[in-house]
Design an enzyme around this catalytic site. Structure first.
Site, PDB file in Angstrom:
ATOM      1  NE  ARG A   1      17.861  28.056 -24.340  1.00 53.77           N
ATOM      2  CZ  ARG A   1      18.988  27.766 -23.676  1.00 53.77           C
ATOM      3  NH1 ARG A   1      19.217  26.545 -23.273  1.00 53.77           N
ATOM      4  NH2 ARG A   1      19.856  28.712 -23.422  1.00 53.77           N
TER       5      ARG A   1
ATOM      6  CB  THR B   1      18.309  18.786 -26.461  1.00 52.34           C
ATOM      7  OG1 THR B   1      18.682  19.949 -27.234  1.00 52.34           O
ATOM      8  CG2 THR B   1      18.189  17.583 -27.375  1.00 52.34           C
TER       9      THR B   1
ATOM     10  CG  ASP C   1      12.181  40.406 -28.569  1.00 51.25           C
ATOM     11  OD1 ASP C   1      11.961  39.206 -28.446  1.00 51.25           O
ATOM     12  OD2 ASP C   1      13.106  40.858 -29.301  1.00 51.25           O
TER      13      ASP C   1
ATOM     14  CG  ASP D   1      10.368  41.265 -31.863  1.00 54.16           C
ATOM     15  OD1 ASP D   1      10.915  40.805 -32.882  1.00 54.16           O
ATOM     16  OD2 ASP D   1       9.581  40.618 -31.156  1.00 54.16           O
TER      17      ASP D   1
HETATM   18  N1  URA Z   1      15.670  39.224 -24.494  1.00 50.02           N
HETATM   19  C1  URA Z   1      15.041  40.383 -24.765  1.00 50.02           C
HETATM   20  O1  URA Z   1      15.072  40.861 -25.890  1.00 50.02           O
HETATM   21  N2  URA Z   1      14.357  40.974 -23.763  1.00 50.02           N
HETATM   22  C2  URA Z   1      14.295  40.478 -22.518  1.00 50.02           C
HETATM   23  O2  URA Z   1      13.682  41.088 -21.649  1.00 50.02           O
HETATM   24  C3  URA Z   1      14.984  39.266 -22.258  1.00 50.02           C
HETATM   25  C4  URA Z   1      15.655  38.671 -23.267  1.00 50.02           C
END
Ligand code: URA
Length: 211
Positions: free
Chosen positions: A106, A110, A202, A205
């Site tokens: 992203r 913008t 995430d 990760d």
């Molecule tokens: N992307 C992720 O990896 N975890 C989330 O909770 C939302 C978006």
């Protein structure tokens, strides 16, 4: 929730494995393995209604008529980076599938999604694309990825994610009412940082151990 167009795959094995993935103490090795297994089980459900046709074959014992897949060939399209974690499980089940990759970020000014990588099989217009990303949060990446694939000629797609938020499903449904969404669970909501709650954190990760 009732107005969301979504297929929730409630298989007990998937739900059990998802709970293990949610636990914060689950490390990257187990997390990857569980995502592999769930992706394979989800692909099994998603392909349940694939068309078949009868062909004549000969077994070591006798001639017979048997079923073979008759529909479009498949390509798996992971949205980078976390989508990569879903590829192996699906390919184990559909080994002839090709794999396309799509990467988006992203733009900070913008806020528009920008494609930084896209490599697809040449015949995407003839294939059923399984577009995969573990998390459907705001829906931004999935919506743009599908938009870009449509622009490149894709005619038939399914979006498959591990976890989703109602906000993401709604946004995706509104922009792509023609694309079915499959998920293992619709969680409660998105928090102010765009994370799914309760979620798994995430996904990228946790898959790649970059926490
Ligand atoms: N992307 C992720 O990896 N975890 C989330 O909770 C939302 C978006």
């Amino acid at each position: 929730m009732s107005d969301l167009k979504v297929n929730i795959i409630k298989h007990p094995l998937i739900q059990h494995k998802l709970t293990l993935m949610r636990k914060k103490e689950t490390g990257a090795k187990d997390f990857r393995q569980l995502l592999d297994e769930i992706s394979m089980l989800m692909a099994y459900e998603v392909t349940r209604d694939f068309p078949t046709k009868d062909i004549e074959i000969e077994t070591p014992v006798a001639k017979c008529v048997a079923k073979t897949l008759a529909g479009k060939k498949v390509a798996v399209v992971p949205i980078l980076r976390a989508g990569l974690g879903m590829v192996n499980g699906i390919i184990n089940l559909i080994p002839a599938a090709k794999i396309g990759h799509i990467g988006l970020y992203r733009d900070e000014k913008t806020l528009e999604p920008v494609e930084y990588f896209c490599k697809m099989p040449k015949d995407i217009d003839e294939r059923l694309l399984l577009v995969v990303d573990p998390m459907l949060a705001t829906g931004g990446s999935a919506i743009e990825a599908v938009e870009m694939l449509k622009k490149r000629g894709a005619k038939s797609m399914i979006f498959m994610c591990l976890l989703s938020a109602p906000e993401g499903i709604k946004a995706f449904n509104e922009r792509h009412p023609d694309i079915p969404v499959y998920t293992a669970c619709v969680d409660d909501h998105l928090n102010e940082h765009g994370y799914i709650v309760p979620g798994i954190g995430d996904a990228g990760d946790r898959i790649f151990g970059t926490i």
